[in-house]
Design a protein around this motif. Structure first.
Motif, PDB file in Angstrom:
ATOM      1  N   ASN A 171       0.837  -1.112   0.055  1.00  0.00           N
ATOM      2  CA  ASN A 171       0.171   0.150  -0.099  1.00  0.00           C
ATOM      3  C   ASN A 171       0.872   1.227  -0.083  1.00  0.00           C
ATOM      4  O   ASN A 171       2.136   1.037   0.377  1.00  0.00           O
ATOM      5  N   ALA A 172       0.218   2.143  -0.405  1.00  0.00           N
ATOM      6  CA  ALA A 172       1.027   3.711  -0.651  1.00  0.00           C
ATOM      7  C   ALA A 172       1.555   4.243   0.812  1.00  0.00           C
ATOM      8  O   ALA A 172       2.835   4.449   0.726  1.00  0.00           O
ATOM      9  N   PHE A 173       0.670   3.998   1.810  1.00  0.00           N
ATOM     10  CA  PHE A 173       1.353   4.740   3.125  1.00  0.00           C
ATOM     11  C   PHE A 173       2.446   3.998   3.502  1.00  0.00           C
ATOM     12  O   PHE A 173       3.320   4.716   4.024  1.00  0.00           O
ATOM     13  N   ASP A 174       2.605   2.716   3.872  1.00  0.00           N
ATOM     14  CA  ASP A 174       3.506   1.935   4.298  1.00  0.00           C
ATOM     15  C   ASP A 174       4.877   2.407   3.477  1.00  0.00           C
ATOM     16  O   ASP A 174       6.057   2.204   3.746  1.00  0.00           O
ATOM     17  N   ALA A 175       4.690   2.314   2.066  1.00  0.00           N
ATOM     18  CA  ALA A 175       5.508   2.477   1.057  1.00  0.00           C
ATOM     19  C   ALA A 175       6.437   3.854   1.385  1.00  0.00           C
ATOM     20  O   ALA A 175       7.570   4.146   1.376  1.00  0.00           O
ATOM     21  N   LEU A 176       5.361   5.006   1.532  1.00  0.00           N
ATOM     22  CA  LEU A 176       5.938   6.274   1.506  1.00  0.00           C
ATOM     23  C   LEU A 176       6.580   6.511   2.938  1.00  0.00           C
ATOM     24  O   LEU A 176       7.577   7.349   3.202  1.00  0.00           O
ATOM     25  N   ASP A 177       6.271   5.695   3.877  1.00  0.00           N
ATOM     26  CA  ASP A 177       6.774   5.707   5.384  1.00  0.00           C
ATOM     27  C   ASP A 177       8.128   5.048   5.400  1.00  0.00           C
ATOM     28  O   ASP A 177       8.872   5.390   6.183  1.00  0.00           O
ATOM     29  N   ARG A 178       8.744   4.515   4.060  1.00  0.00           N
ATOM     30  CA  ARG A 178      10.143   3.920   3.858  1.00  0.00           C
ATOM     31  C   ARG A 178      11.022   5.199   3.482  1.00  0.00           C
ATOM     32  O   ARG A 178      12.109   4.939   3.343  1.00  0.00           O
ATOM     33  N   VAL A 179      10.513   5.993   2.826  1.00  0.00           N
ATOM     34  CA  VAL A 179      11.144   7.261   2.368  1.00  0.00           C
ATOM     35  C   VAL A 179      11.790   7.971   3.364  1.00  0.00           C
ATOM     36  O   VAL A 179      11.402   8.232   4.445  1.00  0.00           O
ATOM     37  N   ASP A 180      12.963   8.367   2.885  1.00  0.00           N
ATOM     38  CA  ASP A 180      14.155   8.840   3.916  1.00  0.00           C
ATOM     39  C   ASP A 180      13.459  10.139   4.434  1.00  0.00           C
ATOM     40  O   ASP A 180      13.133  11.027   3.659  1.00  0.00           O
ATOM     41  N   LYS A 181      13.367  10.569   5.651  1.00  0.00           N
ATOM     42  CA  LYS A 181      12.523  11.768   6.111  1.00  0.00           C
ATOM     43  C   LYS A 181      13.720  12.652   6.756  1.00  0.00           C
ATOM     44  O   LYS A 181      13.373  13.911   7.345  1.00  0.00           O
ATOM     45  N   THR A 182      14.951  12.307   6.732  1.00  0.00           N
ATOM     46  CA  THR A 182      15.952  13.008   7.220  1.00  0.00           C
ATOM     47  C   THR A 182      16.578  14.149   6.366  1.00  0.00           C
ATOM     48  O   THR A 182      17.222  15.270   6.867  1.00  0.00           O
ATOM     49  N   GLY A 183      16.461  13.842   5.085  1.00  0.00           N
ATOM     50  CA  GLY A 183      17.111  14.771   4.206  1.00  0.00           C
ATOM     51  C   GLY A 183      18.537  14.120   3.628  1.00  0.00           C
ATOM     52  O   GLY A 183      19.197  14.612   2.898  1.00  0.00           O
ATOM     53  N   ASP A 184      19.137  13.265   4.686  1.00  0.00           N
ATOM     54  CA  ASP A 184      20.283  12.577   4.120  1.00  0.00           C
ATOM     55  C   ASP A 184      20.331  12.043   2.799  1.00  0.00           C
ATOM     56  O   ASP A 184      21.754  12.366   2.215  1.00  0.00           O
ATOM     57  N   SER A 185      19.467  11.420   2.377  1.00  0.00           N
ATOM     58  CA  SER A 185      19.458  10.888   1.044  1.00  0.00           C
ATOM     59  C   SER A 185      18.784  11.964  -0.094  1.00  0.00           C
ATOM     60  O   SER A 185      18.813  11.585  -1.257  1.00  0.00           O
ATOM     61  N   MET A 186      18.743  13.038   0.348  1.00  0.00           N
ATOM     62  CA  MET A 186      18.055  13.872  -0.674  1.00  0.00           C
ATOM     63  C   MET A 186      19.034  14.179  -1.976  1.00  0.00           C
ATOM     64  O   MET A 186      20.206  14.505  -1.492  1.00  0.00           O
ATOM     65  N   LEU A 187      18.463  14.127  -3.101  1.00  0.00           N
ATOM     66  CA  LEU A 187      19.391  14.407  -3.939  1.00  0.00           C
ATOM     67  C   LEU A 187      19.918  15.747  -4.269  1.00  0.00           C
ATOM     68  O   LEU A 187      18.901  16.794  -4.030  1.00  0.00           O
ATOM     69  N   LYS A 188      21.031  16.022  -4.543  1.00  0.00           N
ATOM     70  CA  LYS A 188      21.592  17.434  -4.566  1.00  0.00           C
ATOM     71  C   LYS A 188      21.420  18.066  -5.861  1.00  0.00           C
ATOM     72  O   LYS A 188      22.527  18.010  -6.548  1.00  0.00           O
ATOM     73  N   VAL A 189      20.249  18.666  -6.164  1.00  0.00           N
ATOM     74  CA  VAL A 189      20.278  19.257  -7.508  1.00  0.00           C
ATOM     75  C   VAL A 189      19.936  20.741  -7.254  1.00  0.00           C
ATOM     76  O   VAL A 189      19.150  20.766  -6.342  1.00  0.00           O
ATOM     77  N   SER A 190      19.995  21.273  -8.492  1.00  0.00           N
ATOM     78  CA  SER A 190      19.756  22.773  -8.127  1.00  0.00           C
ATOM     79  C   SER A 190      18.141  23.275  -7.911  1.00  0.00           C
ATOM     80  O   SER A 190      18.009  24.100  -7.502  1.00  0.00           O
TER      81      SER A 190
END
Length: 267
Positions: free
Chosen positions: A75-94
């Motif tokens: 389901n969508a909620f549990d999948a999104l709950d696995r997204v990194d919420k710290t920003g450590d994995s955030m793609l560094k693009v302009s």
């Protein structure tokens, strides 16, 4: 590994849950319209991150085995709950800061500041499970059995979420399932193309052999820089832009960066 279904295959509708039972296993899918503002706001508060543009929060695919109490649900909620919420994995693009600001305007009624997070919605979600656990295994999914011309009794393709990454690509999580008389295969795929940056394909396959009660779960993550893939495709006679939009054709050009196998035998 996920073939298209023939014309006479039962394909569930878009307004109710539909299911099929085989040898003690029950397979259920549900496809409903995109969530409206109220449920999206509630999901935002619970997740702590801004949801994707298109969120199908009522959709799911589930496999259950009543005798053992085992089930796996996508389901969508549990999948999104696995997204990194710290920003450590955030793609560094302009344009990441601009994207954050634009998306925040969509939730003006929510007074919280949009926190840093992986705005590509990359998830390593392998399903939500209950009952007897999976154990590490070396036994692969038996491809030979899946290549047999067995009739497909049930087929569905369920989208869980999608986002166009501020018109800079696509991030999508979807789930396909096909049920044959003796076995089933489910494929949940996260596909992300961030133009000029990176490609990601993360596949979770769940195979069930009904007669033995054996369940095999295989997770495969592929990733490569956008320019590397583009150059590789440019050296072929293929339609480069078409392949870049098609994860089924694209996968062979992207190397595996992570893989795992697990199994469970249900009684």
């Amino acid at each position: 590994m996920m073939n298209g279904a023939p014309v006479d295959t039962h394909a569930p509708g878009h307004d109710v849950a539909s299911s099929i039972s085989r040898n003690g296993f029950t397979i259920t899918t549900q496809k409903l319209p995109i969530l409206k503002a109220g449920p999206i706001d509630e999901m935002h508060k619970k997740l702590g991150i801004t949801p994707p543009e298109m969120i199908f929060g009522d959709n799911f695919a589930r496999i259950e085995h009543a005798a053992s109490g085992w089930n796996i649900d996508f389901n969508a909620f549990d999948a999104l709950d696995r997204v990194d919420k710290t920003g450590d994995s955030m793609l560094k693009v302009s344009y990441s800061k601009e994207w954050q600001q634009n998306r925040q305007k969509q939730f003006e009624d929510i007074k919280e500041v949009v926190k840093p997070f992986d705005w590509s919605y990359s998830t390593d979600y392998k399903g939500s499970t209950a009952g007897p656990p999976f154990r590490p295994s070396e036994k692969p999914i038996p491809l030979a059995l899946l290549k047999r011309p067995d009739p497909i009794l049930f087929f569905d393709d369920v989208i869980l979420y999608e986002d166009e990454l501020a018109d800079n690509g696509i991030a999508m999580l979807s789930c396909k399932i096909r049920v044959m008389p003796a076995r089933l295969l489910l494929l949940t795929r996260f596909f992300m193309r961030l133009d000029d940056v990176v490609f990601r394909i993360r596949d979770t396959r769940v195979f069930v052999e009904f007669a033995t009660g054996e369940v095999i779960r295989e997770y495969t993550a592929r990733e490569e820089k956008y320019e590397v893939v583009r150059k590789t495709l440019a050296g072929t006679k293929e339609d480069v832009l078409a392949i870049m939009r098609d994860p089924n054709r694209l996968a062979q050009y992207i190397p595996v960066v992570e893989q795992s196998l697990e199994n469970a035998v249900l009684q």
